[in-house]
Scaffold this active site. Structure first.
Site, PDB file in Angstrom:
ATOM      1  N   SER A   1      16.552  20.375 -16.405  1.00  0.00           N
ATOM      2  CA  SER A   1      15.444  21.325 -16.525  1.00  0.00           C
ATOM      3  C   SER A   1      15.966  22.626 -17.125  1.00  0.00           C
ATOM      4  O   SER A   1      17.106  23.025 -16.878  1.00  0.00           O
ATOM      5  CB  SER A   1      14.835  21.597 -15.154  1.00  0.00           C
ATOM      6  OG  SER A   1      14.039  22.769 -15.179  1.00  0.00           O
TER       7      SER A   1
ATOM      8  N   HIS B   1       0.823  -1.214   0.000  1.00  0.00           N
ATOM      9  CA  HIS B   1       0.000   0.000   0.000  1.00  0.00           C
ATOM     10  C   HIS B   1       0.856   1.263   0.000  1.00  0.00           C
ATOM     11  O   HIS B   1       0.429   2.315   0.497  1.00  0.00           O
ATOM     12  CB  HIS B   1      -0.942   0.028   1.206  1.00  0.00           C
ATOM     13  CG  HIS B   1      -1.770  -1.204   1.378  1.00  0.00           C
ATOM     14  ND1 HIS B   1      -2.955  -1.409   0.709  1.00  0.00           N
ATOM     15  CD2 HIS B   1      -1.566  -2.321   2.127  1.00  0.00           C
ATOM     16  CE1 HIS B   1      -3.462  -2.582   1.047  1.00  0.00           C
ATOM     17  NE2 HIS B   1      -2.630  -3.164   1.897  1.00  0.00           N
TER      18      HIS B   1
END
Length: 444
Positions: free
Chosen positions: A278, A156
């Protein structure tokens, strides 16, 4: 004239453009296999008296010359020529005249396309299988290399129990061993001879289908001529299901790498050469290779559904709808082979971080170890579970970091030898050597 064209009859240019579509482009994939099918068919025609020995000899020489042109990248489908089958026959007749025209006896373009597709699919699946094996070997190697480098295990997306990079790499290796079984199934379905089925209803010529099956190295034939035509679509879908299985494994691994490379996880590092930056953020090192792998393989997972929809509600027999299957199938092999090559390169160079579980934030990963420690001292499991839960709540819990996992497939006993054995058995099940020997003899 086209193979099917009648004297004095022509098709409107707009209709021809629509019906041919991308077929000429896709048919370039089939060119070498069309020659192989022609070689086998010509040999068979000679044995039943439809070609003389001299005619067969001339046809074989010219077909092998065409094959060499294809291998050298010198083959094209000329303007105005409908498909690869027409182009090969045209090249034969230019040199051999009426002898070249005899090659189509006892054959329909339907079973000619089918045998080309079977040979193409068989060849490409085997190429994919060898690429999968290279990635598998890389995963096993890295699993052994990092068997002692522990890693948080999650359920999970919550920390659960200790894992290791040995287990993580090995898990994807075993996944590929399972995927190899789906590739084997696809290969064996493609490895069946449809030649002699004609347009789907056989021929009044005494064709020797067993001979062409042997000459092309097929495992067997599609016996029923109607079913031979019905195998079109089924062959493509089975092949694409196999590619989708491999793609699903690569996609999931790529997602793990995206997560594990992020600063919030920081379990592994993609070297600078494998990342991009970037335009405005100087610190960025983006895992574009893993992200594109994830996207490309996710697209591949959708292709079996495209085949399903094209084939939906088609009755038996040939239908032109099936032409579109080439556009779905053929580029898919290029894509998965490219993805496997990049995956291997990425796996070779990614860097694993050591001593991750020394960080106190992972203390709770060892709670099950603490429960088992009490059980080994004679405490019933349910009571031990409650005791450790209380220790955690009272902040008296101390993680036992010494792991003693010994069963097969665990941190201390990876079982990679068993996984390698499974992969070896899966690859042996292809029987690919028979096809390779047959093709070599046919071209000899």
């Amino acid at each position: 004239m086209k193979l099917w064209q009648k004297e004095g009859v022509s098709t409107a240019e707009q209709i021809e453009r629509f019906t041919v579509g991308r077929d000429r482009e896709m048919d370039l994939y089939l060119a070498p296999f069309d020659v192989l099918g022609n070689l086998a068919h010509a040999r068979m025609l000679e044995t039943i008296g439809l070609l003389s020995a001299d005619e067969l000899s001339m046809i074989k020489v010219e077909l092998k010359a065409i094959y060499q042109k294809i291998q050298a990248g010198q083959f094209t489908i000329e303007e105005g020529v409908e498909d690869v089958h027409s182009q090969v026959e045209l090249m034969l007749t230019r040199v051999l005249g009426d002898v070249g025209k005899k090659i189509h006896s006892g054959r329909s373009r339907n079973d000619q396309v089918l045998v080309d597709l079977k040979l193409f699919t068989r060849d490409r699946i085997w190429r994919v299988s060898k690429s999968v094996r290279r990635v598998f070997d890389r995963l096993v190697s890295r699993s052994e290399q990092h068997r002692n480098d522990l890693l948080p295990g999650y359920t999970h997306l919550q920390i659960a129990m200790p894992s290791s990079f040995g287990l993580w790499f090995g898990a994807y290796a075993e996944a590929l061993a399972d995927d190899m079984l789906t590739l084997q199934t696809a290969y064996r379905l493609a490895n069946r001879n449809p030649l002699g089925s004609g347009a789907g209803y056989g021929s009044s010529f005494p064709l020797d289908r067993a001979l062409t099956t042997d000459l092309l190295g097929f495992e067997g034939m599609h016996v029923n001529v109607v079913y031979a035509q019905m195998s079109r679509g089924k062959t493509e879908q089975t092949a694409l299901n196999a590619l989708a299985a491999v793609a699903a494994t690569i996609s999931r691994m790529a997602m793990d790498i995206c997560l594990y490379n992020s600063q919030n996880f920081s379990f592994l590092v993609l070297p600078d050469a494998l990342t991009t930056g970037s335009s405005i953020m100087p610190h960025k090192k983006n895992p574009d290779v893993a992200e594109l792998l994830r996207a490309k393989t996710n697209r591949l997972k959708a292709l079996p559904l495209e085949v399903t929809l094209v084939m939906s509600n088609l009755p038996s027999g040939y239908h032109r709808d099936m032409q579109l299957l080439k556009e779905i199938l053929m580029p898919a092999f290029d894509e998965i082979l490219d993805c496997l090559e990049i995956t291997d390169f990425m796996l070779e160079h990614l860097q694993v971080k050591s001593n991750l579980l020394d960080d106190p934030k992972y203390d709770l990963l060892f709670s099950v170890e603490r429960v088992n420690e009490l059980v080994l001292k004679g405490v019933p499991f349910r009571e031990a579970y409650r005791t450790v839960g209380k220790e955690i709540a009272d902040h008296t819990y101390a993680p036992p970091r010494n792991l003693h996992h010994t069963h097969e497939g665990s941190i201390g006993n990876l079982g990679n030898d068993l996984i390698e054995k499974a992969m070896d058995q899966a690859m042996a099940g292809f029987g690919a050597e028979k096809a390779q020997v047959a093709i070599k003899q046919l071209l000899g």
